[in-house]
Design a protein around this motif. Structure first.
Motif, mmCIF file in Angstrom:
data_model
loop_
_atom_site.group_PDB
_atom_site.id
_atom_site.type_symbol
_atom_site.label_atom_id
_atom_site.label_comp_id
_atom_site.label_asym_id
_atom_site.label_seq_id
_atom_site.Cartn_x
_atom_site.Cartn_y
_atom_site.Cartn_z
ATOM 1 N N ASN A 172 0.838 -1.207 0.000
ATOM 2 C CA ASN A 172 0.000 0.000 0.000
ATOM 3 C C ASN A 172 0.866 1.249 0.000
ATOM 4 N N GLY A 173 1.962 1.194 0.798
ATOM 5 C CA GLY A 173 2.867 2.339 0.864
ATOM 6 C C GLY A 173 3.582 2.594 -0.445
ATOM 7 N N GLN A 174 3.911 1.504 -1.157
ATOM 8 C CA GLN A 174 4.580 1.654 -2.451
ATOM 9 C C GLN A 174 3.664 2.257 -3.508
ATOM 10 N N SER A 175 2.359 2.135 -3.295
ATOM 11 C CA SER A 175 1.402 2.616 -4.305
ATOM 12 C C SER A 175 1.354 4.133 -4.392
ATOM 13 N N GLN A 176 1.925 4.811 -3.409
ATOM 14 C CA GLN A 176 2.013 6.270 -3.449
ATOM 15 C C GLN A 176 3.479 6.680 -3.501
ATOM 16 N N ASN A 177 3.739 7.912 -3.864
ATOM 17 C CA ASN A 177 5.128 8.360 -4.012
ATOM 18 C C ASN A 177 5.381 9.603 -3.165
ATOM 19 N N TRP A 182 9.357 3.198 1.755
ATOM 20 C CA TRP A 182 8.566 2.088 1.235
ATOM 21 C C TRP A 182 9.126 1.495 -0.060
ATOM 22 N N LYS A 183 10.073 2.157 -0.661
ATOM 23 C CA LYS A 183 10.540 1.734 -1.994
ATOM 24 C C LYS A 183 11.395 0.465 -1.913
ATOM 25 N N GLN A 184 11.367 -0.303 -2.987
ATOM 26 C CA GLN A 184 12.185 -1.503 -3.082
ATOM 27 C C GLN A 184 13.504 -1.251 -3.810
ATOM 28 N N ILE A 185 13.613 -0.100 -4.450
ATOM 29 C CA ILE A 185 14.862 0.269 -5.114
ATOM 30 C C ILE A 185 15.267 1.657 -4.655
ATOM 31 N N ASN A 186 16.568 1.901 -4.644
ATOM 32 C CA ASN A 186 17.140 3.199 -4.272
ATOM 33 C C ASN A 186 16.829 3.603 -2.833
#
Length: 301
Positions: A172-177, A182-186
């Motif tokens: 859910n957290g990744q769905s917003q920016n 929450w990101k899986q990269i960087n």
């Protein structure tokens, strides 16, 4: 009438004796925010404590002694209106059978914690969608992480259902920016990376060792004869040798080693290790946690 009164008292005592799953303390440190309304931080602290302790996270009703002791320490670095930039330390412990000793389950610091909060707003968790403010999302993520760790320590792999709840929150957290962490990269050591590693089948051995370490080891460590318990802990740790070429960038693995380093050192520092080849474990721990070599591993005799 007497029957009605007795029934009322029974229901009252039942509600007092039973509570939700966590026994959490919460601290909100706002010393870095000069000139801010300090009352708002006190309200936030109480609201978070009530939110964590009074929400039914698993649907179970537990007696007080069954609740998981945990701590959430938030340090607010800055405030811009209703937006707060902070870091959070999350800790939880597990009782050891037959003793008053509490074994650490998790001890981590998350420095990517930005959230929006309006004083006295209701904190309500909805696992199906992101809140839009990040506060209850981060807290709820770590609550389910704690529940998963605790369950894994009592029954092998039984924390999966709670880790999956945490994973849903991370998704859910990744769905917003809008918010970091929450990101899986960087974003090394993000929440999404941590929960992804925990649920990765390649890390099943670590979770299995985590269970053996606690149930086969710690829960028997205070018996008169500690030989079997120490052997179980030793074997559980030596099973982790399979990660010797892949652990460096693994958040889940390194979190386990860091959280348990003091405990591991103290267990085998008694000089009564029942024939265990301590040099093998010493070599492995120097590999996994070289920063503790001088103040821990090299002190083992």
């Amino acid at each position: 009438m007497k029957k009605l009164i007795s029934l009322f008292l029974l229901l009252f005592l039942y509600n007092v004796s039973f509570s939700q799953e966590l026994l959490a303390t919460v601290q909100v440190n706002s010393q870095q925010v000069a000139g801010s309304n300090q009352q708002a931080f006190k309200v936030l602290e109480k609201s978070l404590k009530d939110f964590i302790n009074n929400t039914s996270w698993t649907g179970k009703k537990l007696q007080n002694f069954e609740k998981i002791k945990s701590n959430f320490a938030i340090v607010v670095a800055s405030r811009d209106g209703n937006r707060f930039t902070a870091s959070i330390v999350v800790q939880a412990v597990r009782p050891v059978y037959g003793t008053t000793y509490e074994s650490p389950l998790i001890n981590l610091q998350d420095t990517r914690f930005t959230f929006d909060y309006v004083e006295n707003e209701n904190l309500i968790f909805n696992e199906r969608q992101f809140s839009g403010k990040n506060l209850i999302d981060v807290i709820s993520f770590y609550v389910y992480l704690i529940l998963g760790y605790d369950a894994d320590s009592f029954q092998s792999m039984s924390g999966t259902q709670w880790f999956q709840k945490a994973q849903q929150i991370a998704q859910n957290g990744q769905s917003q920016n809008t918010y970091d962490g929450w990101k899986q990269i960087n974003e090394p050591r993000s929440r999404s990376i941590l929960i992804g590693e925990i649920l990765n089948p390649n890390m099943a051995q670590l979770r299995s060792s985590f269970y053996t370490y606690h149930r086969g080891g710690m829960d028997n460590l205070f018996n008169q004869d500690q030989t079997g318990a120490k052997r179980a802990i030793f074997d559980a740790l030596m099973q982790l040798k399979m990660y010797e070429n892949s652990f460096q960038q693994n958040y889940f693995f390194n979190l386990f080693i860091t959280t348990k380093s003091d405990e591991i050192y103290n267990i085998f520092n008694s000089g009564n290790n029942g024939g265990i080849v301590l040099s093998d474990l010493k070599q492995l721990m120097i590999l996994f946690a070289p920063k503790f070599t001088d103040d821990k591993w090299n002190k083992w005799k």
